[in-house]
Every structure is written in C-alpha cells, then in structure tokens.
Design an enzyme around this catalytic site. Structure first.
Site, PDB file in Angstrom:
ATOM      1  N   LYS A   1       0.763  -1.243   0.024  1.00 51.37           N
ATOM      2  CA  LYS A   1       0.513  -1.006   0.274  1.00 51.37           C
ATOM      3  C   LYS A   1       0.946   0.806   0.049  1.00 51.37           C
ATOM      4  CE  LYS A   1      -3.213   0.887   3.451  1.00 51.37           C
ATOM      5  NZ  LYS A   1      -2.586   2.302   4.093  1.00 51.37           N
ATOM      6  N   SER A   2       1.892   1.530   1.056  1.00 58.62           N
ATOM      7  CA  SER A   2       2.455   2.200   1.153  1.00 58.62           C
ATOM      8  C   SER A   2       3.531   2.882  -0.630  1.00 58.62           C
ATOM      9  CB  SER A   2       3.824   1.882   1.807  1.00 58.62           C
ATOM     10  OG  SER A   2       3.536   1.972   3.435  1.00 58.62           O
TER      11      SER A   2
ATOM     12  N   ARG B   1       2.616   5.863  -3.064  1.00 57.81           N
ATOM     13  CA  ARG B   1       4.083   6.757  -3.484  1.00 57.81           C
ATOM     14  C   ARG B   1       4.019   6.594  -4.989  1.00 57.81           C
ATOM     15  NH1 ARG B   1       4.357   5.287   1.502  1.00 57.81           N
ATOM     16  NH2 ARG B   1       5.756   6.587   2.661  1.00 57.81           N
TER      17      ARG B   1
ATOM     18  N   ARG C   1      -9.256  12.018  12.469  1.00 59.44           N
ATOM     19  CA  ARG C   1      -7.303  11.697  12.340  1.00 59.44           C
ATOM     20  C   ARG C   1      -6.593  13.173  12.274  1.00 59.44           C
ATOM     21  NH1 ARG C   1      -5.525   7.014   8.737  1.00 59.44           N
ATOM     22  NH2 ARG C   1      -3.805   6.993  10.696  1.00 59.44           N
TER      23      ARG C   1
ATOM     24  N   GLN D   1       4.710   9.341   7.609  1.00 62.67           N
ATOM     25  CA  GLN D   1       4.274  10.046   6.733  1.00 62.67           C
ATOM     26  C   GLN D   1       4.102  11.693   7.325  1.00 62.67           C
ATOM     27  OE1 GLN D   1      -0.126   9.517   8.531  1.00 62.67           O
ATOM     28  NE2 GLN D   1       0.054   7.189   7.231  1.00 62.67           N
TER      29      GLN D   1
ATOM     30  N   ASP E   1       1.891  -1.139  11.469  1.00 65.15           N
ATOM     31  CA  ASP E   1       0.408  -1.630  11.953  1.00 65.15           C
ATOM     32  C   ASP E   1       0.389  -2.698  11.696  1.00 65.15           C
ATOM     33  OD1 ASP E   1      -0.029   1.046  10.411  1.00 65.15           O
ATOM     34  OD2 ASP E   1       0.874   0.195   8.497  1.00 65.15           O
TER      35      ASP E   1
ATOM     36  N   LYS F   1      -4.933   5.818  14.400  1.00 63.30           N
ATOM     37  CA  LYS F   1      -5.085   5.196  13.167  1.00 63.30           C
ATOM     38  C   LYS F   1      -5.638   5.076  12.446  1.00 63.30           C
ATOM     39  CE  LYS F   1      -0.172   4.622  13.024  1.00 63.30           C
ATOM     40  NZ  LYS F   1       0.647   5.358  12.121  1.00 63.30           N
TER      41      LYS F   1
ATOM     42  N   ARG G   1      -6.710   1.719  17.727  1.00 58.72           N
ATOM     43  CA  ARG G   1      -6.105   0.304  17.706  1.00 58.72           C
ATOM     44  C   ARG G   1      -5.402  -0.333  19.124  1.00 58.72           C
ATOM     45  NH1 ARG G   1      -3.681  -0.087  11.706  1.00 58.72           N
ATOM     46  NH2 ARG G   1      -5.065   0.364  10.393  1.00 58.72           N
TER      47      ARG G   1
ATOM     48  N   ARG H   1      -7.687  -3.506   9.635  1.00 56.36           N
ATOM     49  CA  ARG H   1      -6.557  -4.086  10.483  1.00 56.36           C
ATOM     50  C   ARG H   1      -7.644  -4.638  11.968  1.00 56.36           C
ATOM     51  NH1 ARG H   1      -2.355  -3.112   6.772  1.00 56.36           N
ATOM     52  NH2 ARG H   1      -1.905  -1.678   6.254  1.00 56.36           N
TER      53      ARG H   1
HETATM   54  C1  S3P Z   1       2.525   4.809   6.499  1.00 55.60           C
HETATM   55  C2  S3P Z   1       2.883   5.014   7.471  1.00 55.60           C
HETATM   56  C3  S3P Z   1       2.876   4.346   8.660  1.00 55.60           C
HETATM   57  C4  S3P Z   1       1.741   3.927   8.875  1.00 55.60           C
HETATM   58  C5  S3P Z   1       0.259   4.182   6.778  1.00 55.60           C
HETATM   59  C6  S3P Z   1       1.147   3.839   6.396  1.00 55.60           C
HETATM   60  C7  S3P Z   1       3.331   5.135   4.693  1.00 55.60           C
HETATM   61  O1  S3P Z   1       1.849   6.109   9.183  1.00 55.60           O
HETATM   62  O2  S3P Z   1       0.720   3.568   9.737  1.00 55.60           O
HETATM   63  O3  S3P Z   1      -0.185   2.635   7.525  1.00 55.60           O
HETATM   64  O4  S3P Z   1       3.101   4.709   3.969  1.00 55.60           O
HETATM   65  O5  S3P Z   1       4.225   6.141   5.321  1.00 55.60           O
HETATM   66  P1  S3P Z   1       3.061   6.923  10.285  1.00 55.60           P
HETATM   67  O6  S3P Z   1       4.159   6.968   8.877  1.00 55.60           O
HETATM   68  O7  S3P Z   1       2.213   8.066  10.755  1.00 55.60           O
HETATM   69  O8  S3P Z   1       2.708   5.667  11.631  1.00 55.60           O
END
Ligand code: S3P
Length: 440
Positions: free
Chosen positions: A23-24, A28, A124, A171, A321, A348, A352, A394
C-alpha cells in the site's frame, strides 16, 4: 455499504499465495508519477480503495492516470506545468497516507485546494503535517484540532525547513520532503527513530538526489531543491503488512504449512517477522530477489507453539500497523506478550489499542490496556463474540483471523473496509482453506 463476516474454527491451512501490492509503495508510485515529467509505468499496484482515492485525488490535481488492459497503470505526470487547483473538494476516503502525502506534494505549487475524507479520516490529526507546512509558508485552515476538511493555500514559493518530527512518522517525513522538492535550498528531516524509507528510495528512482545519514536509532535526511522528478518504472512488491494476516493464521492453526510469495523484506517493515521469530514462529524466507528497488522473498510458514515476549518499543516503527495481528498471535502463545511505546496506535484508522483490547476481551482473552500499549496473556481462546471494527480494516482482518483458531466462531460488524488495503483478503484466505463467510 456495510457487510458483516464470520470466521469459523478451521482445519490446517495449506497452499501457496502471492501477497498483494504494498500500500505504501502503491500510493507513492501514483503521487510521484503524477509529479514527474513523462510517463511512469506501474505494475503490481494494489487496487485497494485507498489507492483508488489517491488516483482520484492526483487526477483532480492535473495528472492523467490510466489502467492498462494487462492491469498495469500509466501515470502521465504534470512535470514542468505543475499541479493545478482542483475545481472540487478532494476526497481522500480512508487514506491517511494518501491525504498527508498529497497535501505536502500539492503545497509545493501555486495552489488552492480543499481536502477531506471519510468519518475515520476526518477524526485523525493533521497538525503533524500542517504545522511543518505552515512553517514552510503554506496557509492551512482546518477544523478543530487540525482535522479535515483542510484548505491549503500556497504561492508555490515555499521556504526549506530543518524539522524534527515529534514521533516516528513516514507520512510526516514524506509530506515535508515532497513540499521541499520545489524550494530553493536544503529541506531536512531529522528522525530520532527510522520510519519506513520508501519515499527516500522512490525519490532516488525518480532521479532525485537524497542524502540520508544514519544517526543513533534514526537518520538525518535531506534534499536540495529545486528538484524535477523524471518518470520511471515501478514494480510494486508484496505488502508485508497484508502478508501478516495469513502468516499469523498459519502459525496459530494446528497442522498449517503455507507459502506466501513476493513479500517485501525492507528492514523498516519487518519488525513483525522478527517478533514472531522470537516467539518461536516457524517462518523461513527464501528466494531473495530484488523487485522495484526492494528486496522480496517467499515466506514458508508452519504452525508453531508460540511463547509470549516483550516487544522492544524501539521496534515499533518497523511494525506499526502489525500490533493488532501480533496481539492475536499473542492470544494463542504460552505466557504474556508485552507491547509498549505504541501510543501512535491511538491515532490510526481507529484507536487501535482500545479496539484490539476490545476484540480480544470480547472473545475471552486475558488482556490489559496500558497507557502506552497492552499486555496479552495467551491460552485457550473461547471466541463466540461479535467484534466492533470502528471502520478499521486491520481490526476487521485481525478479528477474523482470531476466529479461525478460536473454540467458536468470531464475527465482525463490518468487513467492507477490508478493501482499503487487501481487496483479495477473503479469496486469498479461502484458497488456503480458511472458513470465512461474508454476511450482509
Ligand atoms: C505509512 C506510514 C505509517 C503507517 C501507514 C502507512 C506510509 O504511518 O501506519 O499505514 O505509507 O508512509 P505513520 O508514518 O504516520 O506512522
């Protein structure tokens, strides 16, 4: 639309499956491709609801993003023309990573854009991104407590900053680096603990010079703007955070023996594998290879008699996560598992810590909520409860995995949001022999 689901005590899992796209990296690939000059070809993209939200947002800001017949995607970036002000509010759905990175990327341009999301995303905190952007010169108006909807106004002439985020967050790091791309000068993020480094890796793949120097448990990462990104090819590796669900299922269901192919082994993401190995989990990785600039491997997982451990807080960023599914593994382990230093879990997709404690407690597990985490005492798990999921994919998947090894079925109030990160979850688990039924 909401739809519930129930998992039943299942006999041994077996078979071979492929982990869905990360997903990350999927977020990107779309965002960076949308900024770059030229056509970026993306294969293996996760077609989850969160990524579709990011695709919608980047289209609204001016990029052309088209799915090909073979399932790959071409992202035609705006390049020198830059992102434009969208005519409507940009709705990022449930995607926290999407909205935070896109606000950073958009702020680099002469733009006026309003961002919002679903109920969970609107609850959030956004100050962690909006505050550093304000320091760079952005005007950001948001709701009480810096929540969405947020209006971002920028003249496209931001100042570079030198910023130390108060908590480990990829993030936040990514939003600042993206905003820094068009500044004149050096933008620096000082991480006291290293968070996932996909932005640094992918910026390099798009031709940017990224300077990252390790410092204690963290790093100092900087870029010198202005930087123009150049389109590239991205092959998205499998998501270790999604693979975590079948991995834990195989560990806790007696007789199981499965293989999950194509799992990304980036060390900023493998904290769960380390922890499960310490618990006595039989997980073997082989066929190491490179894909899209990341190391991937195939994981062979067999049922194991797990034992409780104390998870070092310093490991949290590399498994941030995965705590809900680790807590499920801990419920079947001998002894106590202690998880601390995970306050970030409270902000989150749901709180969680609270949601995981409720999931376990309702199913008869001995669990204690602490200020910074939780403690789980393992043993026999009665099950037989319906778990509230708080719009959190999740939590929903963790509850269903618990039910596969509990004495009685476990239900969830809603599983529709599982599609945000793992649209093939039901299919993949059922192909391994898991008994999970979707109800309406
Ligand atoms: C992510 C960073 C994480 C993670 C999220 C995806 C990312 O959050 O919990 O599911 O893709 O950069 P944080 O960076 O805020 O911890």
């Amino acid at each position: 639309m909401q739809s519930g689901a129930t998992s039943k005590p299942s006999s041994s899992l077996s078979g071979m499956v492929t982990a869905p796209g990360d997903k990350s990296i999927s977020h990107r690939s779309i965002i960076f491709g949308a900024l770059a000059e030229g056509d970026t070809h993306v294969s293996g993209l996760l077609k989850g609801a969160d990524i579709l939200s990011t695709i919608g947002a980047m289209r609204a800001l001016g990029a052309t993003i088209v799915e090909q017949d073979d399932g790959s995607w071409i992202v035609t970036g705006v390049g020198q023309e830059g992102l434009n002000s969208p005519s409507e509010v940009v709705d990022c759905g449930n995607a926290g990573t999407g909205v935070r990175l896109i606000m950073g990327a958009a702020a680099a341009y002469n733009i006026e854009a309003e961002f919002t999301g679903d109920e969970s995303l609107r609850s959030r905190p956004m100050a962690r991104v909006l505050d550093p952007l304000r320091e760079m010169g952005v005007t950001a108006e948001s709701q009480d407590g810096d929540r969405l909807p947020a209006m971002i106004k920028s003249d496209g002439a931001l100042k570079p900053i030198d910023f130390t985020p108060p908590h480990a967050s990829a993030q936040v790091k990514s939003a600042i680096l993206l905003a820094g791309l068009r500044t004149h000068g050096i933008t620096t993020v000082r991480e006291t603990r290293l968070s996932r480094d996909h932005t640094e890796n992918m910026l390099r793949a798009f031709g940017a010079d990224v300077n990252a120097r390790p410092k204690d448990d963290g790093q100092i990462v900087s870029i010198e703007g202005p930087i123009s990104l150049v389109a590239t090819r991205v092959n998205v590796p499998g998501d270790p955070s999604s693979a975590a669900f079948p991995i834990v299922a195989a560990l806790i269901i007696p007789g199981s023996d499965i293989c999950i192919e194509n799992v990304m082994m980036n060390p900023t993401r493998t904290g769960l594998l380390e922890t499960l190995a310490e618990m006595g989990g039989d997980i073997r990785a082989d066929n190491f290879r490179k894909s899209g600039g990341e190391v991937i491997a195939d994981l062979h997982v067999r049922h194991s008699n797990l034992r409780g451990v104390s998870v070092p807080p310093s490991r949290a960023p590399s498994m941030i996560d995965e705590y809900p599914i680790l807590a499920v593994a801990a419920a079947f382990a001998k002894g106590e598992t202690i998880m601390n230093g995970i306050e970030e879990l409270r902000v989150k997709e749901s709180d969680r810590i609270m949601a995981t404690v409720e999931l376990l407690r309702r199913n008869g597990v001995d669990v204690t909520e602490t200020a910074g985490g939780m403690r789980v005492k393992g043993g026999v798990v009665p099950g037989n409860a319906t778990v509230p999921t708080y719009h959190d994919h999740r939590i929903a998947m963790s509850a269903l995995i618990l039910g596969l090894a509990a004495q009685n079925p476990v239900s969830i109030d809603d599983g529709s949001m599982i599609a945000t990160s793992f649209p093939s979850f039901f299919e993949l688990m059922s192909s391994l022999g898991a008994e999970i039924e979707v109800t309406s």
